[in-house]
Design an enzyme around this catalytic site. Structure first.
Site, short mmCIF file in Angstrom:
data_model
loop_
_atom_site.label_atom_id
_atom_site.label_comp_id
_atom_site.label_asym_id
_atom_site.label_seq_id
_atom_site.Cartn_x
_atom_site.Cartn_y
_atom_site.Cartn_z
N CYS A 137 7.21 -2.81 -3.55
CA CYS A 137 6.73 -2.87 -4.94
C CYS A 137 7.80 -2.37 -5.91
O CYS A 137 7.94 -1.16 -6.13
CB CYS A 137 5.45 -2.06 -5.10
N CYS A 140 6.51 -0.44 -8.86
CA CYS A 140 6.13 0.96 -8.59
C CYS A 140 7.37 1.84 -8.39
O CYS A 140 7.41 2.97 -8.85
CB CYS A 140 5.28 1.05 -7.33
N ASP A 141 8.37 1.33 -7.68
CA ASP A 141 9.45 2.20 -7.20
C ASP A 141 10.83 1.92 -7.82
O ASP A 141 11.77 2.68 -7.56
CB ASP A 141 9.57 2.07 -5.66
#
Ligand code: FAD
Ligand code: NAP
Length: 324
Positions: A137, A140-141
């Site tokens: 992701c 997200c990261d």
């Protein structure tokens, strides 16, 4: 003491399919219960810009869109419950689903909208370095890789969108793809090839994630043309090779195809059990879009409503062959 909730329409999943089913079922006075699962809002919660969901002339954010769907479902009377279904029993009506919390949900009908989960390469080293350089992701990261060089694996819309997103943080993004052309939409490809922070490594697969106690340090890759193996240095790797339908729960319960997608009847969301419907990515091999998932959620709620209204509703869970 075990809690039990009964509803006319039990909806499992809170992505576009689940929320849309809830909106239609609630507006039909069916007082639906929707069990959200562990990813409330579904896959669009991990993306940024959505520019193909109709009704919005300006680009919108995935999480915002899902917040709106949730609020709409609640405003019209859906009972949203945070829980994760771990077991189902569709052998008799009302159908039963058991939550991780121990709560039992019974439904005269069930709409399955459990969507899909990110697919991994399946390498032991990929598991070892998850959270230490390896992610599925970028939204997200990506932020953790400011100024770093990363690889993204895959050639679909997700890989291309995530590569573009990563250029906001990373000094260089290398897309590694097993073929020599992308399956991503042309509009995304145009942006992708026009971005000078991105390079493409065609015809290569990832054989191993390399690293040490500090985390991931690189990738061992193999040419699909020559078989040559080489090592490249990278600080991170984002796996974007698609998604698998979340159907483990329904193994040996509902009919599935060879890729574990739930089978539904033609022009319908009816599964192989009367009164159990499937909507969205969990049954969609082909389109896997927010708008198609929402459309199927609408269909499922309308079908559940008609099923409940029909006088010939079977009392027992009679098996049918939905695909016929
Ligand atoms: P999902 O969104 O996958 O939701 C599934 C839901 O089921 C989740 O809420 C989960 O918590 C729940 N669930 C799963 N198992 C259980 C269980 N056992 N018990 C209870 N609940 C459970 N599509 C577009 O149209 N436009 C885009 O721009 C776009 N961008 C995307 C970007 C990314 C990075 C990704 C991954 C996908 C993107 N898509 C886009 C595709 C789109 O997100 C999906 O097609 C859509 O979300 C599918 O909706 P769904 O409701 O079927 O399932
Ligand atoms: P996808 O379209 O299935 O693409 C997966 C990619 O990964 C393909 O290029 C595939 O290669 C590659 N791949 C699969 N398994 C692999 C493996 N084991 N090793 C190496 N490569 C592998 O998946 P997605 O990109 O996640 O998209 C899923 C759905 O969501 C699609 O329907 C997509 O349209 C939708 N989506 C839409 C948007 C948008 O509309 N903006 C954004 C994101 C996603 P091959 O090409 O060789 O098969």
């Amino acid at each position: 003491m075990t809690q039990t909730h009964h509803t006319k329409v039990l909806i499992i999943g809170s992505g576009p399919a689940g929320y849309t089913a809830a909106i239609y079922a609630a507006r039909a006075n069916l007082e639906p219960i929707l069990v959200t699962g562990m990813e409330p809002g579904g896959q669009l919660m991990i993306t940024t810009e959505v520019e193909n969901y109709p009704g919005f002339a300006d680009v919108i954010q995935g999480p915002w869109l899902m917040e709106q769907m949730k609020a709409q479902a609640e405003h019209v009377g859906t009972n949203l419950i945070t829980d994760y279904i771990t077991e189902v029993d569709f052998s008799s009506r009302p159908y039963k689903a058991i939550g991780d919390s121990g709560t039992i949900y019974t439904g005269d009908t069930v709409i399955i909208a459990t969507g899909a989960k990110a697919r991994w390469l399946g390498l032991p080293s990929e598991k070892e370095f998850q959270g230490k350089g390896v992610s599925a992701c970028a939204t997200c990261d990506g932020f953790f890789f400011r100024g770093k060089e990363v690889a993204i694996i895959g050639g679909g819309n997700t890989a291309v969108e995530e590569a573009l997103f990563l250029t906001n943080f990373c000094s260089k993004v290398t897309l590694i793809h097993r073929r020599d052309s992308l399956r991503a939409e042309k509009i995304l490809q145009k942006r992708f090839f026009g971005n000078d922070k991105i390079e493409t490594l065609w015809d290569h697969t990832v054989e191993e994630i390399l690293g040490d106690e500090t985390g991931m340090t690189g990738l061992r890759i193999k040419s699909t043309k020559t078989g040559e193996i080489s090592d490249i240095q990278k600080d991170g790797a984002f796996i974007a090779i698609g998604h698998d339908p979340a159907t483990e729960l329904f193994k040996d319960v509902l009919e599935m195809d060879e890729d574990n997608y739930l089978i539904t009847a033609s022009d319908s969301t009816a599964t192989s059990i009367h009164g159990v419907y499937a909507a969205g990515d969990v049954t969609d091999h082909t389109y896997r879009q927010a708008v198609t998932a929402a459309g199927m959620g609408c269909m499922a709620a309308l079908e559940a409503d008609r099923f409940l209204a029909a006088s010939e509703v079977p009392k027992s869970a009679e098996k049918i062959h939905a695909a016929e």
